[in-house]
Design an enzyme around this catalytic site. Structure first.
Site, PDB file in Angstrom:
ATOM      1  N   LYS A   1       0.889  -1.199  -0.129  1.00 41.14           N
ATOM      2  CA  LYS A   1       0.017  -0.082  -0.217  1.00 41.14           C
ATOM      3  C   LYS A   1       0.936   1.256   0.230  1.00 41.14           C
ATOM      4  O   LYS A   1       0.584   2.042  -0.691  1.00 41.14           O
ATOM      5  CB  LYS A   1      -0.971  -0.014   1.082  1.00 41.14           C
TER       6      LYS A   1
ATOM      7  N   ARG B   1      -3.485   2.934   8.874  1.00 33.93           N
ATOM      8  CA  ARG B   1      -3.666   1.674   8.127  1.00 33.93           C
ATOM      9  C   ARG B   1      -2.587   0.962   7.915  1.00 33.93           C
ATOM     10  O   ARG B   1      -1.270   1.258   7.635  1.00 33.93           O
ATOM     11  CB  ARG B   1      -4.227   1.807   6.790  1.00 33.93           C
TER      12      ARG B   1
ATOM     13  N   GLY C   1      -8.165  -7.988   5.031  1.00 30.62           N
ATOM     14  CA  GLY C   1      -8.712  -8.001   6.231  1.00 30.62           C
ATOM     15  C   GLY C   1      -8.214  -8.541   7.592  1.00 30.62           C
ATOM     16  O   GLY C   1      -8.939  -9.048   8.453  1.00 30.62           O
TER      17      GLY C   1
ATOM     18  N   MET D   1      -5.343  -7.349   9.191  1.00 32.71           N
ATOM     19  CA  MET D   1      -5.179  -6.347  10.088  1.00 32.71           C
ATOM     20  C   MET D   1      -5.810  -5.218  10.480  1.00 32.71           C
ATOM     21  O   MET D   1      -6.979  -5.111   9.634  1.00 32.71           O
ATOM     22  CB  MET D   1      -3.635  -5.952   9.827  1.00 32.71           C
TER      23      MET D   1
ATOM     24  N   ARG E   1      -3.242  -1.636  -6.697  1.00 33.34           N
ATOM     25  CA  ARG E   1      -2.569  -2.760  -6.734  1.00 33.34           C
ATOM     26  C   ARG E   1      -2.881  -3.782  -7.627  1.00 33.34           C
ATOM     27  O   ARG E   1      -3.936  -3.501  -8.233  1.00 33.34           O
ATOM     28  CB  ARG E   1      -2.440  -3.604  -5.392  1.00 33.34           C
TER      29      ARG E   1
ATOM     30  N   HIS F   1      -3.135 -44.542  -5.860  1.00 32.42           N
ATOM     31  CA  HIS F   1      -3.550 -45.160  -7.158  1.00 32.42           C
ATOM     32  C   HIS F   1      -4.786 -44.412  -7.556  1.00 32.42           C
ATOM     33  O   HIS F   1      -4.665 -43.905  -8.744  1.00 32.42           O
ATOM     34  CB  HIS F   1      -4.099 -46.800  -7.096  1.00 32.42           C
TER      35      HIS F   1
ATOM     36  N   SER G   1      14.432 -42.574 -19.723  1.00 27.08           N
ATOM     37  CA  SER G   1      13.293 -41.809 -19.317  1.00 27.08           C
ATOM     38  C   SER G   1      13.383 -41.918 -17.798  1.00 27.08           C
ATOM     39  O   SER G   1      13.072 -42.728 -17.183  1.00 27.08           O
ATOM     40  CB  SER G   1      11.797 -42.313 -19.808  1.00 27.08           C
TER      41      SER G   1
ATOM     42  N   CYS H   1       9.040 -39.021 -17.259  1.00 22.94           N
ATOM     43  CA  CYS H   1       7.847 -39.597 -17.328  1.00 22.94           C
ATOM     44  C   CYS H   1       7.045 -39.847 -15.836  1.00 22.94           C
ATOM     45  O   CYS H   1       5.883 -40.480 -15.839  1.00 22.94           O
ATOM     46  CB  CYS H   1       7.481 -40.909 -18.172  1.00 22.94           C
TER      47      CYS H   1
ATOM     48  N   TYR I   1      12.285 -33.681 -23.155  1.00 23.35           N
ATOM     49  CA  TYR I   1      11.107 -33.597 -23.133  1.00 23.35           C
ATOM     50  C   TYR I   1      10.740 -34.008 -21.584  1.00 23.35           C
ATOM     51  O   TYR I   1      11.256 -34.588 -20.703  1.00 23.35           O
ATOM     52  CB  TYR I   1      10.382 -34.536 -24.360  1.00 23.35           C
TER      53      TYR I   1
END
Ligand code: PEP
Ligand code: MG
Length: 896
Positions: free
Chosen positions: A38, A108, A117, A119, A363, A479, A786, A853, A873
Site C-alpha cells: 500500500k 492503516r 482483512g 489487520m 495494486r 492409485h 526416461s 515420465c 522432453y
C-alpha cells in the site's frame, strides 16, 4: 514528479518514515519490501501526479525492530514521525489537534504481500471534544462532524483499546429506537451529539479511563495497534496458509483523511480496471454515495455499480457514470494512467469528497485463470506488454481451472468434509461403493461417484465410468489420484474425516450418514465433499487460451509428451497439444474384464507352455491397442513400456473372486490363494517385476514386442509409426543388453514376415539410484533414458508412495521437508541423480534422448528443473499437457 536515484536510496537506508504528497514522494513502487504494498503504491501514485491525500509510511523494518526490542520503537522514530506530520500539515493546510482547523488522519496497515482483512484500520483519528467542533464549523456540517467522531470512537476502541463493537452497536440501536428511525443516516446532529456522549460513557465504564483526548496519544495508540496486529492469531494463520514469513513485518500508513460521507457529492468505492472474473476490458466496480470505506464492507447498504454496463449484474441502482459523470471522468483518466504505468490490471480504492476524486490504494488485481489468460493476451495486442511477458504472467497451475468443468461459484452448497484435491474438476452423482455397481448403474445411464477406502487396478473400469472418485485413504500420488488425473477425472482422496462402510452401504462424514444412492458432489480442485448436486460450468477454451499456448510453443525448447495407455487418452492429449507419448504403461491395458482372465492365467502359469498359451490370447488384443495408439499419434514418437506389473494387483482379493478365477482357469482356490500371497507386494514394489520378469519369463516381452512391431507394420502403408520400446526397473547394463537382443530378434522376424522396414528405438527407464549412477554404462546400450521419478523418489527417499500421505503434511509443518517430494521434484536428492545420469549418459552417447515420465513431468517447478538439466522432453497426463507447455515456455524464458 520526482524519482529517487539509487545513490539517494542508499543514503536513505536508515530512514524510517517516508513522506508523500502534492506530487512528491520519498518512496516508489519498487520499495514494496520496505514500505509494504500500500505504502509503495501510494508513493508511486503520488509521484505520478495522481490525487493522493498527503501522508507518510513507517517502514516494515520498524515493525521488525519493534518486535526485536520487546515491543519498543527504535530511537529517533518519534522525531521522524513529528517531522513527517509537520510536512503533512503544511501540505494540507491544517494542524493536527487544532481546535479550529484540525487535520484528521487514517492509520492503516500495509504488508509486502496483501493480507486482506487481516489487520486493522483506524479512520478519523485526531477527533476529540474540541476538534469535533472545529470540524463542524469548518465543514458547516455538524451532523457530519459528530457522525465522524462516533465512528472514530467505535473504531479506535475496537482496534486500540480492545473493546468490542457490540457495546456501541447496542447504543446506536437504542438511539435509533428512541428517535423512531431505521437508518443510521436518519439520525440528526443533535442525536449524534448525544450518541457520542453515550459512547464516551461506555468507554469510561468499560476501560476505567476516559476516551483519550490527546491526538498524539491517539496516533501512537493506533500505530502500536497496527504493529501489534501483525501478530494477531488471524494474521498468523493467514501467513501460515500463504507462506508469508513473519519477519517481513507490516508498514503503517498515516494519511490525511478525505471524507466520502460529507454529503451527496461524496462517495467511496472500489474498482478494477478490467473485469477480474472474465478479464474483459471494462471498468468494473462499486461505490456508495455519502459513505465511508467501512460501509461498503459492512454490507449495510447495497453498493451501486460504477458503470452503466455494470448495471446488468449490479441490479438497477443508478451507476456513477450516470449520477456523477464528472467524477467518473476523473476516475477513468486515473484508470488509464495506472494501467499504462503498471502495465497490469489494477484493483483500486477511492474516495470522492465534494466531487473531487482521491486515490487511496492501487495494486495488481487478483483474477481468475480465465481472466489472467485474457488480460495477458489482450495487453500484448494493446502494446502494453511483450509476448514473453504475457507467457510469464499466467500461472501454469491455474490453467487447471480452465480445463475441467467447475462448480458454479454462485450455487449454494452443503460441505460434508474435505480431502486432498487430487484431480481437479467438479463431479456429481449417486454414491456407489464398488466398481461393479458403478459399471452397472452407468450402463443404465446413471451418474455415479465411486467411494472407496482406496482404489486398486481392479477398480479401473468403475473409475472410468464414474463422474468422480472419493477415497478415505491415500495421498496425492495414491492409485486413485494418479489414475484419476490420467483420466482427467475429478478425485478427492485421503479424506480421513470420512469412514467408509462399504459392506453396510454407507459412509459417515462426521455425524452424517450418506447412503449408497445419495447424491454427492466433489470438487477436485479444493478437496470439498458436498451433499447433493451443485451445478457446474463447462470449460470454455477461449481464443486467448489458444493464442497464449501458441506463443508458449514458439519459445519453449523442451517437448511435451503425454502419459497415455489408451487411444482415447492419446486423442485427448493430442487435442491438448501433446507431441508424442512419453509413457504407455502396458499393464494398464490388461485391466479390461475380457483380458484380466488371460493375464491371470499367464501369471499363474507354472510352465512356459502354459504361459505361451495364455500370452497367445493376449497378443491380438495388445496389437490392437498399439495400433489404436499409433493411429492417434500418426508418426509422433510413442514410448511403450514393456510389462511392469505389480503382479498381485491383477490377482483376485476376495475369496469369492478367487473361486471365480480358479474355476475360469481350472485351478484350485488354494493354488490361486497361495500364488496371490506369494506375489503380494506393496509400494515401493521392488520385487520380481519389471525387466526382471522380462528376463525370467522372456516370452512375455517377446509377445509384447511382437504386438508392437505387427501393429506398426499394419499401419506402415499410411504413415511410419515410431515406437520407442522402454524397459522398466533396469539396474544394470546387462539386463538391457539381454532384452535388446530379444527385441531385435523379434523385430527382425516381423520385418521379414511383413517385408517392411520398421524404425524403432530401445531405451530404459531410470528409476533406481543404481541405474542413475551407472548411466554411463547403461547408455552404451540405451538410445534413450526416461526418468521414472515416481519410483526414483521412492527408492531415493525410502518412502512408499502409499504411505507418504500419512506423514508428509506433518513433515512439511515441522519443517523436516520443504515440499512433498512426490509432487515436486526433490532437487537435492532425486534431482541430483537425474543430473548425474544425464551427464554420464551423454558422456557415453552424446545424443541419448532424455525425458521424464514420473508425475513430476506435469509439475511446473519440476519442469523448470528439467530445463536446467537439459532434458529433451517432459511427459505428463493428458489434462496437464497445456500446463506443461506453458511451464516449459516459462522455464525456457527464465533460462535464456
Ligand atoms: C515411475 O516410476 O516414475 C513411473 C513412471 O512408473 P510407475 O509410476 O508406473 O511405476
Ligand atoms: Mg516406475
Amino acid at each position: 514528479m520526482k524519482h529517487i536515484t539509487t545513490a539517494e536510496k542508499i543514503r536513505l537506508a536508515d530512514k524510517r518514515v517516508y513522506s508523500f504528497g502534492e506530487g512528491v514522494a520519498d518512496g516508489s513502487a519498487e520499495m514494496k519490501n520496505l514500505l509494504g504494498g500500500k505504502g509503495a503504491n501510494l508513493a508511486e501514485m503520488c509521484a505520478l501526479g495522481l490525487p493522493v491525500p498527503p501522508g507518510f509510511t513507517i517502514t516494515t523494518e520498524v515493525c521488525t525492530a519493534f518486535y526485536a526490542e520487546g515491543k519498543n520503537y527504535p530511537q529517533g522514530l518519534e522525531e521522524e514521525v513529528e517531522t513527517a506530520l509537520a510536512a503533512m500539515e503544511r501540505r494540507v493546510g491544517k494542524t493536527f489537534g487544532d481546535a479550529h482547523n484540525p487535520l484528521l488522519v487514517s492509520v492503516r496497515s500495509g504488508a509486502r504481500a496483501s493480507m486482506p482483512g487481516m489487520m486493522d484500520t483506524v479512520l478519523n483519528l485526531g477527533l476529540n471534544d474540541a476538534t469535533v467542533e472545529g470540524l463542524a464549523q469548518g465543514s458547516g456540517n455538524a451532523r457530519f462532524a459528530y457522525d465522524s467522531y462516533r465512528r472514530f470512537i467505535q473504531m479506535y476502541s475496537d482496534v486500540v483499546l480492545g473493546l468490542d463493537h457490540y457495546h456501541f452497536e447496542e447504543a446506536l440501536e437504542e438511539a435509533k429506537r428512541d428517535r423512531d428511525v431505521i437508518l443510521d443516516t436518519e439520525l440528526d446532529a443533535e442525536a449524534l451529539v448525544e450518541l457520542v456522549a453515550r459512547y464516551k460513557e461506555i468507554v469510561e465504564s468499560e476501560m476505567g479511563a476516559p476516551f483519550p483526548q490527546d491526538p498524539k496519544e491517539q496516533l501512537w495508540g493506533a500505530i502500536g495497534a497496527v504493529f501489534t496486529s501483525w501478530m494477531n492469531p488471524r494474521a498468523i494463520t493467514y501467513r501460515e496458509l500463504h507462506d508469508i514469513p513473519a519477519a517481513w513485518g507490516t508498514a503503517v500508513n498515516v494519511q490525511a483523511m478525505v471524507f466520502g460521507n460529507r454529503g451527496e457529492d461524496c462517495a467511496t468505492g472500489v474498482a478494477f480496471t478490467r473485469n477480474p472474473s472474465t478479464g474483459e476490458k471494462l471498468y468494473y466496480g462499486e461505490y456508495l454515495v455519502n459513505a465511508q470505506g467501512e460501509d461498503v464492507v459492512a454490507g449495510i447498504r447495497t453498493p451501486q455499480p460504477l458503470t452503466v454496463a455494470g448495471k446488468e449484474t449490479g441490479g438497477d441502482l443508478p451507476s456513477m457514470e450516470e449520477v456523477m459523470p464528472d467524477v467518473f471522468a476523473q476516475l477513468v483518466r486515473v484508470f488509464d494512467i495506472l494501467e499504462s504505468h503498471y502495465r497490469d490490471m489494477q484493483d483500486i480504492e477511492f474516495t470522492v469528497e465534494n466531487s473531487k476524486l482521491w486515490m487511496l490504494q492501487t495494486r495488481a488485481g487478483k483474477r481468475t485463470a480465465a481472466a489472467s489468460v485474457r488480460i495477458a493476451v489482450e495487453m500484448v495486442a494493446e502494446g502494453l506488454i511483450a509476448k514473453e511477458e504475457a507467457i510469464l504472467r499466467v500461472d501454469p497451475l491455474a490453467l487447471d481451472q480452465l480445463l475441467h468443468p467447475t462448480l458454479d461459484p454462485k450455487a449454494a452448497r452443503t460441505v460434508l468434509g474435505r480431502g486432498l484435491p487430487a484431480s481437479p474438476g467438479a463431479a456429481s452423482g449417486s454414491v456407489v461403493f464398488t466398481a461393479e455397481e458403478a459399471e452397472e448403474k452407468a450402463r443404465r445411464g446413471e451418474k455415479v461417484v465411486l467411494v472407496r477406502l482406496e482404489t486398486s487396478p481392479e477398480d479401473i473400469k468403475g473409475m472410468h465410468v464414474a463422474q468422480g472418485i472419493l477415497t478415505a485413504r491415500g495421498g496425492m500420488t495414491s492409485h486413485a489420484a494418479v489414475v484419476a488425473r490420467g483420466m482427467g477425472k475429478p478425485c478427492v482422496c485421503g479424506a480421513s474425516g470420512i469412514s467408509v462402510h462399504a459392506a453396510e452401504g454407507y459412509f459417515l462424514a462426521g455425524e452424517r450418514k450418506v447412503r449408497a444412492g445419495d447424491i454427492i458432489t466433489l470438487d477436485g480442485s479444493t478437496g470439498d465433499i458436498m451433499l447433493g448436486e451443485v451445478p457446474t460450468l463447462q470449460p470454455h477454451l477461449s481464443g486467448e487460451f489458444a493464442q497464449l499456448m501458441q506463443w508458449a510453443d514458439e519459445v519453449r525448447t523442451m517437448q511435451v509428451r503425454t502419459n497415455a495407455d489408451t487411444p482415447e487418452d492419446a486423442r485427448v492429449a493430442r487435442q491438448f497439444g501433446a507431441e508424442g507419448i512419453g509413457l504407455c504403461r502396458t499393464e494398464h491395458m490388461f485391466f479390461d474384464e475380457d483380458r484380466i482372465t488371460a493375464i491371470r492365467e499367464m501369471i499363474l502359469s507354472e510352465t512356459t507352455t502354459q504361459r505361451r498359451a495364455a500370452l497367445a490370447k493376449l497378443l491380438p488384443m495388445q496389437r490392437a491397442d498399439f495400433a489404436g495408439i499409433f493411429t492417434q499419434m500418426r508418426g509422433l514418437p510413442v514410448t511403450i513400456r514393456l510389462l511392469d506389473p505389480p503382479l498381485h494387483e491383477f490377482l483376485p482379493h476376495t475369496r469369492e473372486e478367487m473361486q471365480q478365477v480358479a474355476q475360469a482357469i481350472g485351478k484350485s482356490v488354494e493354488e490361486v490363494e497361495a500364488r496371490a500371497l506369494q506375489l503380494k507386494e506393496s509400494n515401493p514394489m521392488l520385487g520380481h517385476r519389471g525387466c526382471r520378469l522380462g528376463i525370467t519369463y522372456p516370452e512375455i516381452y517377446e509377445m509384447q514386442a511382437r504386438a508392437i512391431f505387427e501393429a506398426a507394420a499394419s499401419l506402415s502403408a499410411e504413415f511410419t509409426p515410431l515406437p520407442e520400446i522402454m524397459i522398466p526397473l533396469v539396474m544394470t547394463q546387462n539386463e538391457l543388453a539381454i532384452l535388446n537382443t530379444l527385441i531385435a530378434g523379434v523385430a527382425k522376424e516381423v520385418m521379414a514376415e511383413t517385408g517392411t522396414e520398421l524404425p524403432y528405438l530401445t531405451g530404459t527407464m531410470i528409476e533406481l539410484p543404481r541405474a542413475a549412477l551407472l548411466a554411463g554404462d547403461i547408455a552404451q546400450v540405451a538410445e534413450f533414458f526416461s526418468f521414472g521419478t515416481n519410483d526414483l523418489t521412492q527408492t531415493t527417499f525410502g518412502i512408499s508412495r502409499d504411505d507418504a500421505g500419512s506423514f508428509i503434511e506433518i513433515y512439511k509443518k515441522r519443517g523436516v521437508l520443504a515440499r512433498d517430494p512426490f509432487v515436486s521434484l526433490d532437487t537435492e536428492g532425486v534431482g541430483e541423480l537425474i543430473r548425474i545420469a544425464s551427464e554420464r549418459g551423454r558422456a557415453t552417447r552424446e545424443n541419448v534422448k532424455l525425458g521424464i515420465c514420473g508425475e513430476h513431468g506435469g509439475d511446473p517447478a519440476s519442469i523448470a528443473f528439467c530445463q536446467k538439466v537439459g532434458l529433451n522432453y517432459v511427459s505428463c497426463s493428458p489434462y496437464r499437457v497445456p500446463i506443461a507447455r506453458l511451464a516449459a515456455a516459462q522455464a525456457a524464458l527464465e533460462n535464456k
